[in-house]
Design an enzyme around this catalytic site. Structure first.
Site, PDB file in Angstrom:
ATOM      1  N   GLU A 435      90.453  62.362  25.022  1.00 22.26           N
ATOM      2  CA  GLU A 435      90.405  62.738  26.314  1.00 22.26           C
ATOM      3  C   GLU A 435      90.268  61.199  27.221  1.00 22.26           C
ATOM      4  OE1 GLU A 435      90.013  66.361  24.436  1.00 22.26           O
ATOM      5  OE2 GLU A 435      88.978  64.593  23.962  1.00 22.26           O
ATOM      6  N   HIS A 505      84.983  77.150  25.084  1.00 20.71           N
ATOM      7  CA  HIS A 505      85.886  77.238  26.196  1.00 20.71           C
ATOM      8  C   HIS A 505      85.320  77.921  27.234  1.00 20.71           C
ATOM      9  CE1 HIS A 505      87.860  76.811  22.270  1.00 20.71           C
ATOM     10  NE2 HIS A 505      88.998  76.276  22.748  1.00 20.71           N
TER      11      HIS A 505
END
Length: 704
Positions: A435, A505
């Site tokens: 990321e 998530h």
């Protein structure tokens, strides 16, 4: 002094001119003058610090010969530079003046690098292509990769506000201690894989403040990186001007030819303490310090030039004395320079253009899902602007050679489906699963004027990129006093209500990002707003965090007709999605729909609730909230994130401060408890706000 010594080499050097060890006397004298000036500027800054006229100092001493030699092959205003704080000699060689260095030291408003906002030795000069430097060690490496990518992409293209040359290079430097940072290794991965024109300089003085290199890594960095295919690795004695110049020339030419990245591992000295806040006598022996002093590159260069007949003793002494006077004069002048006006401290944080309120979104036409509105908006924007590049994990359709037989992926939620097929792998591409790499590279591209649209696959995995978001992107405009900006739109699927998403998530956490000055945050709840806000985000010159709630991407109730290209929704403009006179609910994201359903339930009881969708959280529409509360006299803030320090606390505090006289009841908040979201559906429902809970909280407040 300065810029004339660097740049493209002369086409036909005068072979009759005197030279020593293959270098013209004229250049040797100029570089010795540069090295002396760099050391004297360092010493004068130390004096200013002791006098209380500057507030911090970090030296470039010990790097002078290395940087003077390397600078001979570099081109200011042509190549791009991501230096670190010991690159004083390089900055001077590129054209930064001693006076400008001193202006930074004293924090003058006239300091061209930051106007007194940054610490000294945090270089920045747009004309010279020196990108504003931050302090976190190693974090500049990923933006440098993005800058080199921009060079490769933009060269030969006519793009508004972007220029690139086919043989320009990007330079990035760091100390060996900073090579312990993961972002350094992530940058090497992409630089080598993409064969970018990038030159790394690792200046190894043996210490990271007090920690010796032996405690940092199992071996020298030149050995550790030797396994990267396509990375040229060179080691040199940075105290030797002639070796630095020769090896540096080969390295830079290698990158300039397009043969891939180069890493130069240069051993240097650190004659002074790490900084003015440090005393190396506390952790280095007198014998060690004396031994290092015997390897001083400035003394070595002087002796070599005198012994080689380039300079006499008197001439060498005179050059040093002239540098001393030049530094002293610059310091004296800088001490009298203007101080920053306190009223200017808030300038150049963001620069939002005025976008008129487009009015209600169109209601005619076939409705699109939220996710499809984003995909279509991206397609439309990419067709209109070649500067836009979309990238991240899994965002491409697939292997270009196999796509004829495949539907394509286009992201795990399909929001980038077809972009690679339509615009090619240079415009939409996959990245490593890293990321920080995704965001850092986007920053470097944005600094060059491209319009990157990186994607973090799930909000829950954004944290490795936090350094790049907060320390690099959000601070860029402010720390450079408006010189540089980062026009980047970072798209992030967020939120729960997924049934099975679990802790990894399903989280929200938007308040952490609204706490970062210089970062714009959007959080739409329906398709039309997503399209309009994304268009605005792509027109802004500052970094945008664009949250896309995963639960909303395919919900029928979030569908809208697609608004035309002219429908651009400015940030900071809330929507009243349901009028009412008895109570105001302020919300955003997935809890907008739940609040509307609760409001309809209460309407049957005679309680009319006004529901306001903020749509963006940085900036957010205080005026809309104040106007509504002024009529309803009651406020409930509803959000999906945990309640402690959630963004609802900011809305509630505003109402308590600014709307107190209008309130007939306490401001209340309904949010998730301070828990993680669980996997099993009943546990998830027990954690996240539900319609019944919103209705009960509103009912209680209405009857208060």
């Amino acid at each position: 002094m300065g810029a004339p010594q660097v740049g493209a080499p002369a086409a036909d050097p005068d072979r009759t001119a005197p030279s020593f060890r293959g270098v013209l006397h004229e250049e040797l004298v100029a570089d010795y003058r540069l090295a002396c000036l760099s050391r004297e500027v360092d010493d004068r800054q130390l004096i200013l610090h002791k006098q209380g006229r500057s507030f911090f100092h970090i030296a470039g001493a010990g790097h002078e010969a290395l940087l003077a030699g390397l600078a001979r092959s570099m081109r200011p205003g042509y190549d791009w530079f991501f230096p670190y704080y010991r690159d004083l000699a390089l900055a001077l060689a590129l054209g930064v003046t001693p006076y400008e260095v001193m202006l930074a030291a004293v924090g003058s408003a006239e300091d061209p690098s930051s106007g007194g906002r940054q610490m000294p030795s945090h270089w920045g000069n747009k004309e010279l292509h020196i990108v504003s430097q931050s302090s976190p060690t190693g974090s500049q490496c990923l933006p440098a990769v993005g800058c080199a990518e921009a060079s490769r992409y933009a060269a030969g293209r006519e793009l508004p506000g972007v220029s690139a040359l086919s043989d320009e290079i990007t330079y990035v430097s760091l100390g060996e201690g900073a090579t312990s940072e993961g972002e350094f290794w992530e940058s090497l991965n992409s630089a080598a894989r993409l064969a970018l024109p990038l030159v790394y300089l690792v200046a190894d003085n043996g210490f990271a403040i007090s920690v010796p290199s032996s405690d940092q890594a199992p071996g020298p960095i030149s050995q550790l990186v030797s396994g990267f295919p396509g990375l040229e690795v060179l080691k040199l004695d940075g105290c030797d001007y002639f070796e630095s110049r020769a090896v540096g020339s080969r390295a830079i030419e290698h990158a300039r030819r397009g043969d891939g990245p180069v890493l130069i591992h240069a051993t240097v000295t650190r004659p002074y303490s790490h900084s003015s806040s440090d005393s190396q006598t506390r952790y280095r022996s007198a014998l060690d310090i004396a031994d290092e002093a015997g390897r001083d590159p400035l003394v070595r260069l002087r002796n070599e030039l005198v012994e080689g007949g380039v300079l006499s003793e008197d001439e060498a002494d005179r050059i040093r004395a002239e540098a001393h006077e030049q530094a002293a004069e610059a310091a004296q002048k800088a001490v009298g320079a203007a101080r920053p006006d306190p009223a200017t401290v808030g300038l150049n944080l963001v620069a939002l253009p005025l976008i008129a309120d487009p009015g209600p979104a169109p209601t005619e036409g076939p409705p699109l899902h939220f996710g499809e509105a984003i995909r279509r908006t991206l397609h439309e924007a990419m067709a209109a602007d070649e500067r836009i590049r979309v990238f991240g994990e899994d965002v491409a359709d697939g292997d270009p050679e196999a796509l004829g037989d495949l539907d394509g992926l286009g992201g795990v939620f399909g929001t980038t489906l077809g972009l690679q097929r339509s615009f090619g792998p240079e415009r939409c591409f996959n990245t490593p699963l890293a990321e920080a790499n995704i965001v850092g590279r986007a920053i470097g591209q944005a600094v060059r004027g491209l319009r990157p649209v990186p994607e973090i696959q799930f909000f829950d995995y954004i944290w490795p990129a936090m350094q790049q978001i907060r320390s690099e992107a959000a601070t860029m405009r402010w720390r450079s006093n408006g010189m540089y900006s980062v026009p980047m739109v970072l798209r992030v699927p967020i939120g729960g209500y997924l049934a099975g998403g679990a802790i990894w998530h399903s989280q929200c956490g938007e308040s952490i990002f609204t706490h970062i000055p210089g970062l714009l945050v959007a959080f739409p709840s329906r398709a039309a707003d997503a399209a309009g806000l994304l268009r605005a985000a792509l027109s802004y010159e500052d970094p945008v965090l664009f949250f896309e709630h995963k639960h909303l991407l395919r919900q029928r109730y979030a569908m809208d007709p697609y608004p035309g290209e002219e429908w651009v929704l400015p940030f900071g403009k809330a929507a009243t999605v349901r009028p009412g006179e008895d109570l105001t609910i302020v919300t955003w994201g997935a809890t907008v729909r739940r609040s509307l359903v609760a409001a309809e339930e209460l309407s049957a009881e005679g309680i009319e609730v006004e529901v306001i969708d903020l749509r963006t959280l940085a900036p957010w529409d205080r005026e809309a909230v104040a106007e509504s509360v002024g009529r309803t006299a009651r406020l409930l803030v509803v959000h999906e994130d945990v309640i402690t320090s959630g963004f609802g606390a900011e809305v509630a505090a505003f109402a308590a401060d600014e709307c107190f006289a209008d309130l007939d009841a306490p401001v209340r908040r309904l949010a998730a408890p301070d828990l993680w979201v669980a996997y099993e559906p009943t546990l998830e429902r027990a954690t996240l706000p539900q319609v019944a809970g919103i209705a009960e909280a509103a009912r209680s407040l209405a009857h208060y």
